[in-house]
Design a protein around this motif. Structure first.
Motif, short mmCIF file in Angstrom:
data_model
loop_
_atom_site.label_atom_id
_atom_site.label_comp_id
_atom_site.label_asym_id
_atom_site.label_seq_id
_atom_site.Cartn_x
_atom_site.Cartn_y
_atom_site.Cartn_z
N GLN A 181 12.27 19.71 45.38
CA GLN A 181 10.81 19.62 45.35
C GLN A 181 10.11 20.65 46.20
OE1 GLN A 181 8.88 15.77 45.32
NE2 GLN A 181 10.78 14.76 44.76
N THR A 182 10.87 21.46 46.93
CA THR A 182 10.30 22.61 47.61
C THR A 182 10.41 23.80 46.66
OG1 THR A 182 10.94 21.78 49.78
CG2 THR A 182 10.49 24.13 49.61
N ILE A 183 9.26 24.41 46.31
CA ILE A 183 9.25 25.50 45.34
C ILE A 183 8.39 26.65 45.86
CG2 ILE A 183 9.63 24.04 43.32
CD1 ILE A 183 6.62 24.19 42.76
N LEU A 184 8.71 27.85 45.39
CA LEU A 184 7.92 29.03 45.69
C LEU A 184 7.29 29.49 44.38
CD1 LEU A 184 7.13 31.15 47.85
CD2 LEU A 184 9.07 32.52 47.06
N GLU A 185 5.96 29.43 44.31
CA GLU A 185 5.23 29.87 43.12
C GLU A 185 4.87 31.34 43.26
OE1 GLU A 185 3.02 25.79 41.60
OE2 GLU A 185 1.84 27.33 42.62
N ILE A 186 5.16 32.12 42.22
CA ILE A 186 4.89 33.55 42.23
C ILE A 186 3.86 33.85 41.15
CG2 ILE A 186 5.89 35.86 42.11
CD1 ILE A 186 7.08 34.10 44.32
N ASN A 187 2.72 34.39 41.55
CA ASN A 187 1.63 34.70 40.63
C ASN A 187 1.82 36.12 40.10
OD1 ASN A 187 -0.77 35.32 39.33
ND2 ASN A 187 -2.04 34.23 40.81
N LEU A 188 2.35 36.25 38.88
CA LEU A 188 2.61 37.56 38.30
C LEU A 188 1.30 38.31 38.03
CD1 LEU A 188 5.47 36.62 35.80
CD2 LEU A 188 5.69 37.61 38.09
N SER A 189 0.25 37.57 37.67
CA SER A 189 -1.05 38.22 37.46
C SER A 189 -1.55 38.86 38.74
CB SER A 189 -2.07 37.21 36.95
OG SER A 189 -1.68 36.67 35.71
N ALA A 190 -1.29 38.23 39.87
CA ALA A 190 -1.72 38.78 41.16
C ALA A 190 -0.95 40.05 41.48
CB ALA A 190 -1.54 37.75 42.27
N ILE A 191 0.34 40.08 41.17
CA ILE A 191 1.12 41.31 41.39
C ILE A 191 0.54 42.44 40.55
CG2 ILE A 191 3.37 42.40 41.06
CD1 ILE A 191 4.69 39.78 41.78
N ALA A 192 0.26 42.17 39.27
CA ALA A 192 -0.32 43.20 38.41
C ALA A 192 -1.67 43.66 38.96
CB ALA A 192 -0.48 42.66 36.99
N HIS A 193 -2.48 42.73 39.45
CA HIS A 193 -3.77 43.07 40.04
C HIS A 193 -3.58 43.97 41.26
CE1 HIS A 193 -7.79 42.51 41.86
NE2 HIS A 193 -7.12 42.38 43.00
N ILE A 201 10.26 39.92 38.40
CA ILE A 201 9.30 40.92 38.88
C ILE A 201 9.53 42.25 38.16
CG2 ILE A 201 8.39 42.10 40.90
CD1 ILE A 201 8.01 39.04 40.89
N ALA A 202 10.81 42.62 37.98
CA ALA A 202 11.11 43.89 37.31
C ALA A 202 10.61 43.90 35.88
CB ALA A 202 12.62 44.14 37.36
N ASN A 203 10.73 42.78 35.17
CA ASN A 203 10.20 42.70 33.81
C ASN A 203 8.71 42.99 33.79
OD1 ASN A 203 12.43 42.10 32.18
ND2 ASN A 203 12.33 39.92 32.63
N LEU A 204 7.99 42.40 34.73
CA LEU A 204 6.55 42.60 34.82
C LEU A 204 6.23 44.07 35.07
CD1 LEU A 204 3.64 41.23 35.21
CD2 LEU A 204 4.15 41.44 37.65
N LEU A 205 6.91 44.69 36.02
CA LEU A 205 6.64 46.07 36.38
C LEU A 205 7.00 47.01 35.24
CD1 LEU A 205 7.96 45.89 40.04
CD2 LEU A 205 5.57 45.93 39.31
N GLN A 206 8.10 46.72 34.55
CA GLN A 206 8.48 47.54 33.40
C GLN A 206 7.43 47.45 32.31
OE1 GLN A 206 12.70 48.27 31.96
NE2 GLN A 206 12.11 46.65 30.54
N PHE A 207 6.92 46.24 32.06
CA PHE A 207 5.90 46.04 31.04
C PHE A 207 4.63 46.81 31.38
CE2 PHE A 207 2.32 43.63 29.20
CZ PHE A 207 2.69 43.62 27.86
N HIS A 208 4.29 46.91 32.67
CA HIS A 208 3.06 47.57 33.08
C HIS A 208 3.23 49.06 33.35
CE1 HIS A 208 0.20 44.25 33.22
NE2 HIS A 208 1.18 43.49 33.65
N GLY A 209 4.38 49.60 33.00
CA GLY A 209 4.55 51.04 33.02
C GLY A 209 4.76 51.67 34.37
N ILE A 210 5.29 50.92 35.34
CA ILE A 210 5.65 51.52 36.62
C ILE A 210 6.77 52.54 36.37
CG2 ILE A 210 6.72 51.02 38.87
CD1 ILE A 210 3.80 50.19 38.64
N ASP A 211 6.79 53.62 37.15
CA ASP A 211 7.69 54.74 36.87
C ASP A 211 9.11 54.52 37.38
OD1 ASP A 211 5.64 56.80 35.82
OD2 ASP A 211 4.74 56.08 37.68
N TYR A 212 9.25 53.88 38.54
CA TYR A 212 10.57 53.72 39.16
C TYR A 212 10.68 52.37 39.84
CZ TYR A 212 13.39 58.04 39.11
OH TYR A 212 14.22 59.06 38.74
N LEU A 213 11.88 51.85 39.92
CA LEU A 213 12.19 50.70 40.76
C LEU A 213 13.15 51.14 41.85
CD1 LEU A 213 12.82 47.87 38.11
CD2 LEU A 213 10.71 48.37 39.35
N THR A 214 13.10 50.43 42.97
CA THR A 214 14.03 50.70 44.07
C THR A 214 14.67 49.41 44.55
OG1 THR A 214 12.75 52.61 44.82
CG2 THR A 214 14.25 51.62 46.39
#
Length: 841
Positions: free
Chosen positions: A476-488, A519-532
């Motif tokens: 019942q302990t969870i970490l919510e990640i807002n993908l829209s906020a990362i894109a913003h 997170i990588a799926n999101l960044l790939q979809f939004h056209g980021i050039d590189y991942l590290t």
């Protein structure tokens, strides 16, 4: 000219509407869809692509790709080489965004139905969706998908209007002066709702009054405006606006329908009485007492419900009908949730809403997910579409085909009757059930493995029952990640860059605790050039999850060279020994021009080549053809600290010298990068060819400067109260009996401990958590799996209540400060046993 969607638009008619120049007329195919994002193509034959030009991106660059995919209608603001697009209709205009808005404003004028326009700081989407719930039995309704309320979102919403619609509900939001004038022409509401006024997007306005006045422009030609008098500034601005509108030659002028809990109003709220799960609201309307009950108790829901109530009263709906429907109001899914499912599957939960607009959005989100080879859609009947079942489900079938869906499970009598629409789609397996009960009766967990599953159902089907069957049972302990906020946040940093400057996103350390492939799926979809990533195994995991974009490995160990070569990862090279070892491995593999990234030490003194190493480094690189320097980079030590700015400038100067010397020796120019998140904003002269975006992407400005105000919170760590204990004065709590009750006390045991990543240093009142919106200090020592909070001062606290460890109202920076550390350590320390839930708003 067309009078509704059923009368065809084509390139010639659109060119005439826009007074554009039809550069090339290749025929007159129907145009039914507007496409602004090349990644969201579904119907190429009937789509008009409108490339929007921004400071960061010129979408004209996607025209060749879309032409190859079958798009034949383009509205452009640049001349194209027509010989490359012989079968295309091409319309030339001065400004594509302005043309989009003009076209849809013209389309809006072909309809003479009630149109509700909603603006305000908060509650727009909830009010819109509740009005749909309340009125769908009486009207065929078209409404904004999700929260499409921007300069491009509003046109896409209004373009949906067609002859079958009897009522439209659109929301409008602005972030700077002048924008609402464009949206008013597109929506042209007959009925207006101003929800409230708050702090959202304040940075674009001089003050709140300016923001209110700008938003009121939406109602310049409306028949009625519904609002609350209890917001003093709003009420004063509305009265002034009403006076100004009244001076115009208007038949009846703008009618005001105000409600208030404090003073006389058209709808005078007399009392608001709450019990555990419901709220009764009593009021006077036209001198008669009326009331409603809603299944919510929070103040936001009360306010949103009253706005809906006032609208229904204005529309003349019977009091008894209003009461019945208000009592049945349901939760609105404001987000698409991505959760871990059974048998190594992923579940996308969008199970409160089913229409073509929201289905398209959900399918786009599903398409982003690359972690599983199979994509499944579980879909209910699409209700209130105003379309014949045959044509509706043929369109749905086309959407599934274009998005590469592998399996469809249809639930409902309507979709089950239209099986033929799906049978001819190559590679699609389909199965249909007339009712939810029929599906559940035959459900087997073994039927769902290694796939991403989208749940998309109308409220009446109660798809949450499927969610319980498919979702992995979690702590019942969870970490919510807002993908829209990362894109913003990414866009906020991109706005500071030159268009040609690339972005490398840091996803090392499990994306700062936020996840890996999600997170990588999101960044790939939004056209980021590189991942590290930090280590090769992190990169391998991303490759296995379907990530194809370039990935740099910061700590390439010799034992990982084989994996780096096999999975096409790109190592950081920081020493002559490592260079020689990797060069030998590449030679043995038979590869040539394998990409590497050369790390220079400019003052961090951790890893990297010193200035004296450059000649030997250049000699080794030029004497063999195995390696190709993809980038040259260095690491800033204190870019966030104003007191260290001269040190940062010295690092920058040294990097210029060293990188120039290496580039000159190599005879070619690789990408240069030194700027991290803080330097992007604080040291723009160091942005160079590429920047590395790390902690800023996750909503934290390490310099705690003005950039923080532009970033959105990404991570929310939450848990629940397992048990309440009622102590007498002097009784102790926890290991070591280090905390004693100063008087009668209520202690809440919550389901989180240091094994979950909550620091033990926050024991005995150092750390605090939010319970029912109030801070509760830690009582006693933080244990491995549990800790205790002093909730004596918090009324109505109950077992099972949600507890916020950090999030929007209690920033992770505050937790780090209490713990005497930095946000990086808190975020990366969240244990893997804490399940992550990802969502898009």
């Amino acid at each position: 000219m067309p009078t509704d969607r059923e009368t065809m638009y084509n390139a010639a008619s659109i060119s005439k509407i826009l007074k554009g120049e039809l550069l090339q007329d290749a025929g007159a195919p129907e145009i039914a869809h507007i496409l602004l994002d090349s990644r969201k193509l579904i119907f190429p034959e009937t789509s008009l692509f409108i490339p929007i030009v921004s400071t960061r991106r010129n979408a004209h660059q996607y025209i060749p790709e879309l032409y190859e995919k079958g798009v034949r209608n383009f509205l452009v603001s640049e001349h194209l080489p027509l010989e490359l697009y012989p079968d295309a209709n091409i319309i030339l205009v001065k400004d594509t965004l302005q043309a989009l808005q003009t076209l849809v404003a013209w389309h809006r004028q072909q309809f003479h139905i009630p149109v509700i326009g909603i603006t305000g700081s908060n509650g727009k989407t909830i009010v819109k969706e509740w009005l749909f719930q309340l009125l769908e039995k009486d009207y065929n309704i078209v409404r904004s998908p999700k929260s499409y309320n921007s300069q491009t979102g509003v046109p896409l919403s209004v373009w949906q209007m067609e002859a079958a619609n009897q009522l439209a509900i659109f929301e409008a939001g602005i972030s700077q002066p002048g924008e609402m004038e464009h949206l008013e022409k597109i929506i042209r509401p007959t009925i207006g709702i101003f929800t409230n006024i708050g702090e959202a997007h304040n940075e674009g306005f001089l003050n709140r009054r300016q923001k209110i006045n700008e938003k009121l422009v939406l109602f310049a030609k409306s028949d009625v405006l519904i609002y609350s008098k209890d917001y003093l500034e709003l009420n004063e601005c509305v009265l002034q606006f009403h006076s100004q509108i009244g001076k115009r030659d208007n038949q009846q002028g703008l009618q005001l329908l105000a409600w208030s809990r404090k003073t006389d109003a058209d709808l005078r709220i007399i009392s608001v009485d709450k019990d555990h799960a419901c709220t009764r609201i009593d009021a006077l309307y036209q001198n008669a007492p009326i009331y409603i009950s809603i299944p919510f108790v929070d103040e936001g829901s009360v306010e949103n419900a009253i706005h809906c109530w006032a609208l229904m009263l204005y529309m003349g709906i019977d009091h008894q009908v209003i009461r019945q429907r208000m009592d049945l109001l349901g939760n609105i899914a404001m987000r698409l949730e991505l959760k871990q499912g059974i048998n190594n599957s992923s579940i996308i939960n969008d199970s409160y809403n089913s229409d073509l607009g929201s289905l398209a959005i959900a399918l786009d989100f599903l398409q982003q997910q690359q972690q599983h080879p199979t994509r499944t859609v579980i879909l209910s009947d699409i209700l209130q579409s105003g379309r014949s079942d045959a044509s509706l489900y043929e369109e749905v079938a086309g959407m599934l085909k274009k998005k590469g869906i592998h399996r469809l499970i249809g639930i409902g009598k309507n979709i089950s009757r239209e099986t033929r629409a799906f049978q001819d789609i190559p590679g699609l397996k389909s199965q249909f059930f007339p009712t939810m009960e029929a599906f559940i009766q035959q459900f087997s967990q073994q039927d769902f493995q290694h796939e991403t599953i989208l749940l998309k159902g109308a409220r009446a089907f109660k798809f949450e029952r499927i969610g319980k069957l498919l979702e992995h049972k979690v702590h019942q302990t969870i970490l919510e990640i807002n993908l829209s906020a990362i894109a913003h946040n990414v866009k906020q940093y991109q706005a500071l860059l030159k268009p040609e400057t690339k972005v490398m996103a840091m996803v090392k350390a499990f994306s700062y605790g936020s996840g890996s492939f999600e997170i990588a799926n999101l960044l790939q979809f939004h056209g980021i050039d590189y991942l590290t990533v930090a280590y090769a195994d992190e990169g391998v995991e991303l490759r296995r999850a379907g990530i194809t974009m370039p990935i740099m490995v910061m700590n390439p160990e010799p034992s990982s060279f084989d994996a780096i070569l096999q999975w096409n990862l790109e190592p950081e090279i920081y020493s002559l020994l490592l260079l020689q070892q990797f060069e030998e491995e590449v030679r043995t593999s038979g590869k040539t021009d394998f990409p590497i990234h050369v790390k220079l030490d400019t003052g961090m003194h951790r890893l990297g080549f010193d200035k004296k190493d450059i000649p030997a480094l250049a000699r080794i690189l030029t004497e063999n053809g195995q390696l190709k320097v993809k980038s040259i980079f260095s690491h800033l030590a204190a870019s966030e600290d104003p007191a260290m700015d001269e040190f940062t400038r010295r690092q920058g100067r040294l990097f210029y010298e060293m990188s120039h010397e290496l580039q000159k020796a190599l005879g070619y120019i690789g990408i240069r990068h030194i700027a991290n998140s803080a330097a992007i904003q604080r040291h723009p002269d160091l942005q160079l060819d590429m920047v590395r975006l790390g902690i800023g992407m996750y909503g934290i400005d390490s310099g705690n400067g003005e950039m923080q105000e532009k970033l959105q919170n990404v991570s929310t760590l939450k848990t629940t109260i397992a048990q309440l204990k009622y102590l007498s004065e002097g009784e102790t709590v926890g290991y070591g009996a280090t905390w004693a009750a100063p008087g009668p006390a209520v202690i809440a045991t919550v389901r989180i401990g240091y094994a979950d990543g909550y620091p033990r240093s926050l024991s005995n009142g150092v750390g605090k958590m939010l319970v029912r919106g109030q801070l509760a200090p830690v009582a006693g020592i933080v244990a491995m799996d549990m800790l205790m909070l002093d909730v004596t001062h918090i009324p109505e606290v109950a077992e099972g209540d949600e507890v916020i460890v950090f999030g929007q109202q209690l920033p992770v920076q505050q937790i780090a400060s209490w713990a005497g550390t930095i946000p990086y350590e808190i975020l990366t320390g969240i244990s893997q046993r804490v399940k992550r839930i990802y969502f898009e708003e």
